[in-house]
Scaffold this motif. Structure first.
Motif, PDB file in Angstrom:
ATOM      1  N   ALA A 274       0.879  -1.298  -0.104  1.00  7.83           N
ATOM      2  CA  ALA A 274       0.029  -0.006  -0.003  1.00  7.83           C
ATOM      3  C   ALA A 274       0.906   1.292   0.174  1.00  7.83           C
ATOM      4  O   ALA A 274       1.023   1.988   0.926  1.00  7.83           O
ATOM      5  CB  ALA A 274      -1.011   0.066   1.092  1.00  7.83           C
ATOM      6  N   ILE A 275       1.621   1.521  -1.159  1.00  9.92           N
ATOM      7  CA  ILE A 275       2.483   2.473  -1.173  1.00  9.92           C
ATOM      8  C   ILE A 275       2.342   3.244  -2.851  1.00  9.92           C
ATOM      9  O   ILE A 275       1.975   2.289  -3.447  1.00  9.92           O
ATOM     10  CB  ILE A 275       3.838   1.945  -0.785  1.00  9.92           C
ATOM     11  CG1 ILE A 275       5.057   3.218  -0.791  1.00  9.92           C
ATOM     12  CG2 ILE A 275       4.567   1.081  -1.862  1.00  9.92           C
ATOM     13  CD1 ILE A 275       6.363   2.738  -0.272  1.00  9.92           C
ATOM     14  N   GLN A 276       2.756   4.265  -2.703  1.00 13.14           N
ATOM     15  CA  GLN A 276       2.803   4.733  -4.199  1.00 13.14           C
ATOM     16  C   GLN A 276       3.914   5.970  -3.979  1.00 13.14           C
ATOM     17  O   GLN A 276       4.280   6.721  -3.064  1.00 13.14           O
ATOM     18  CB  GLN A 276       1.623   5.664  -4.348  1.00 13.14           C
ATOM     19  CG  GLN A 276       1.528   6.199  -6.008  1.00 13.14           C
ATOM     20  CD  GLN A 276       0.484   7.245  -6.342  1.00 13.14           C
ATOM     21  OE1 GLN A 276       0.323   8.099  -5.496  1.00 13.14           O
ATOM     22  NE2 GLN A 276      -0.195   6.884  -7.193  1.00 13.14           N
ATOM     23  N   PRO A 277       4.838   5.896  -5.006  1.00 15.61           N
ATOM     24  CA  PRO A 277       5.114   4.902  -6.145  1.00 15.61           C
ATOM     25  C   PRO A 277       5.531   3.621  -5.382  1.00 15.61           C
ATOM     26  O   PRO A 277       6.026   3.711  -4.208  1.00 15.61           O
ATOM     27  CB  PRO A 277       5.782   5.434  -7.038  1.00 15.61           C
ATOM     28  CG  PRO A 277       6.898   6.109  -6.232  1.00 15.61           C
ATOM     29  CD  PRO A 277       5.731   6.824  -5.296  1.00 15.61           C
ATOM     30  N   GLY A 278       5.463   2.364  -6.285  1.00  9.59           N
ATOM     31  CA  GLY A 278       6.431   1.071  -5.741  1.00  9.59           C
ATOM     32  C   GLY A 278       5.581   0.075  -5.228  1.00  9.59           C
ATOM     33  O   GLY A 278       6.056  -0.840  -4.445  1.00  9.59           O
ATOM     34  N   GLY A 279       4.260  -0.153  -5.619  1.00  9.35           N
ATOM     35  CA  GLY A 279       3.430  -1.210  -5.189  1.00  9.35           C
ATOM     36  C   GLY A 279       3.750  -2.360  -5.333  1.00  9.35           C
ATOM     37  O   GLY A 279       3.727  -3.294  -4.140  1.00  9.35           O
ATOM     38  N   PRO A 280       4.284  -2.947  -6.554  1.00  7.37           N
ATOM     39  CA  PRO A 280       4.557  -4.397  -6.525  1.00  7.37           C
ATOM     40  C   PRO A 280       6.062  -4.682  -6.072  1.00  7.37           C
ATOM     41  O   PRO A 280       6.892  -3.908  -6.304  1.00  7.37           O
ATOM     42  CB  PRO A 280       4.587  -4.667  -7.945  1.00  7.37           C
ATOM     43  CG  PRO A 280       4.855  -3.146  -8.708  1.00  7.37           C
ATOM     44  CD  PRO A 280       4.190  -2.314  -7.767  1.00  7.37           C
ATOM     45  N   GLN A 281       6.137  -5.500  -5.034  1.00 11.50           N
ATOM     46  CA  GLN A 281       7.338  -5.849  -4.393  1.00 11.50           C
ATOM     47  C   GLN A 281       7.411  -7.242  -4.201  1.00 11.50           C
ATOM     48  O   GLN A 281       6.573  -8.063  -4.245  1.00 11.50           O
ATOM     49  CB  GLN A 281       7.492  -5.049  -3.060  1.00 11.50           C
ATOM     50  CG  GLN A 281       7.227  -3.743  -3.089  1.00 11.50           C
ATOM     51  CD  GLN A 281       8.479  -2.868  -3.272  1.00 11.50           C
ATOM     52  OE1 GLN A 281       9.623  -3.462  -2.984  1.00 11.50           O
ATOM     53  NE2 GLN A 281       8.381  -1.531  -3.677  1.00 11.50           N
ATOM     54  N   GLY A 282       8.420  -7.842  -3.759  1.00 10.87           N
ATOM     55  CA  GLY A 282       8.686  -9.039  -3.177  1.00 10.87           C
ATOM     56  C   GLY A 282      10.044  -9.385  -2.543  1.00 10.87           C
ATOM     57  O   GLY A 282      10.924  -8.535  -2.766  1.00 10.87           O
ATOM     58  N   ASN A 283       9.839 -10.253  -1.557  1.00  9.96           N
ATOM     59  CA  ASN A 283      11.103 -10.713  -0.858  1.00  9.96           C
ATOM     60  C   ASN A 283      10.989 -12.175  -0.384  1.00  9.96           C
ATOM     61  O   ASN A 283       9.935 -12.760  -0.220  1.00  9.96           O
ATOM     62  CB  ASN A 283      11.174  -9.738   0.289  1.00  9.96           C
ATOM     63  CG  ASN A 283      10.333  -9.800   1.369  1.00  9.96           C
ATOM     64  OD1 ASN A 283      10.352 -10.971   2.165  1.00  9.96           O
ATOM     65  ND2 ASN A 283       9.317  -9.305   1.620  1.00  9.96           N
TER      66      ASN A 283
END
Length: 401
Positions: A274-283
């Protein structure tokens, strides 16, 4: 969607804490002390002169003045570094240089400016008080005390103190070795010419610089094409030397998302934050190595670094202060934000004299491709979840970069 705070915590937990290692002082700049450093010597280690001048017994020159100078024979010369200093006999003076050891029996220094600078005899025109211009043993640091506490960041002054108390090396939290990988068939490395549909690769340059700025050791693989087998073939052999793999690009919901396709089912979880910009992430982990996957747009990369990677990396390397300085500021113009996300906007903050809050205005729009605006920013404006329209003059949180 995962909250910003929850995802930041998961990235921090992923990295943990690096092992302790012992490094020469020259290699420890910016790293964090892992154990208390005790002084092996006092600072100063002996009583010494704070001035070029003459070591005297204060009682011998107590009546000295411009109209009533006192003349004493100069019995010895003491340069800095001399180790065989003779005692000062009553009624004599020793010429002495800054940093040279005080002769036994002397209790004051007369500056050369208050004398005729004689070498056989010296005429003294000002009476010193006992202890005048004398640096006492242990005045700065006493033998055996903690000179640097565990958790101290080793800047130039701290490294100087470590050397001064007798250390040649220091126990620190080992810097992370990070493998940075940028992906995308459209990426070209400068100065090769661009064809229509191609762009110059910049994410790895930004990430590598940011990581090195934190003290990380960085290896870079640029412009990996959008082919799963090629990605694995290039990256897997390099994992053995990495504490962390950081990728940019290839994690969205479309086709040809090479990072997502290669690492799904391999121990890496891909999520929407739930961030803008940068929504798609992974770890997660790949072959036992921690992995953080970032979006491909450059501003998304930089915001993700600030929001998630930077605090996690600092924490892993022993830092306790991992957050950017946060201040409050009044908006110079109205802004808007998607209410379901926490928005980080590039901004320029100006302190206001005499007031607690300053003024901040956005630089560039919210688009994650507007990199030039980031170069004009000195902060990130944080618009929290649940907020959509923010009027001019509203107080907001600002992270100073």
């Amino acid at each position: 969607m995962i909250s910003v705070d929850a995802y930041r915590e998961s990235v921090t937990e992923l990295l943990g804490r690096t092992p302790v290692t012992t490094l020469p002082l020259a290699d420890a700049a910016g790293l964090v002390v892992a154990a208390d450093v005790h002084a092996g010597v006092s600072l100063p280690p002996f009583d010494n002169s704070a001035m070029d001048g003459y070591a005297v017994r204060a009682a011998d020159v107590a009546e000295a003045g411009p109209e009533s100078p006192v003349t004493l024979p100069v019995a010895d010369d003491i340069p800095a570094g001399r180790v065989d200093v003779a005692p000062l006999e009553p009624g004599t003076a020793h010429r002495i240089m800054t940093g040279a050891p005080m002769p036994p029996g002397a209790d004051a220094i007369v500056m050369v400016e208050d004398t005729d600078a004689g070498t056989e005899t010296v005429r003294i025109t000002k009476a010193p008080a006992p202890g005048n211009h004398v640096r006492r043993t242990g005045e700065d640091v006493e033998l055996g005390v903690v000179a640097l506490h565990a958790g101290t960041v080793l800047g130039h002054a701290q490294l100087g103190l470590a050397a001064a108390v007798g250390l040649a090396e220091v126990a620190v939290y080992r810097p992370l070795s990070v493998l940075v990988v940028s992906t995308g068939t459209e990426l070209v490395e400068a100065p090769n010419p661009l064809r229509h549909g191609q762009i110059y690769e910049s994410n790895s340059v930004m990430l590598a610089a940011a990581l090195r700025g934190l003290g990380c050791r960085v290896d870079v693989v640029r412009s990996v094409v959008d082919d799963v087998e090629e990605f694995r073939k290039i990256i897997e052999p390099k994992l053995a030397d990495a504490d962390l793999l950081v990728t940019s690009g290839g994690v969205s919901a479309g086709a040809y998302e090479v990072v997502k396709d290669a690492l799904t089912g391999q121990g890496v979880q891909f999520q929407k934050i739930a961030i803008q910009p940068g929504g798609p992430q992974g770890n997660g982990h790949w072959n036992g190595v921690p992995v953080v996957t970032l979006p491909g747009n450059p501003v998304s990369v930089l915001v993700s670094f600030e929001a998630f990677l930077r605090p996690a990396l600092l924490s892993a390397m022993g830092h306790t202060a991992v957050d950017r300085r946060r201040v409050r500021a009044r908006l110079s113009e109205a802004m808007s934000s998607p209410s379901s996300r926490r928005q980080f906007r590039r901004g320029f903050y100006t302190p206001t004299e005499g007031e607690v809050t300053g003024v901040v205005g956005p630089r560039g729009g919210p688009g994650s491709h507007l990199l030039a605006a980031f170069t004009q920013a000195n902060c990130l404006i944080v618009l929290p979840e649940g907020v959509s329209d923010v009027p001019e003059g509203t107080e907001v949180d600002v992270l100073l970069l």
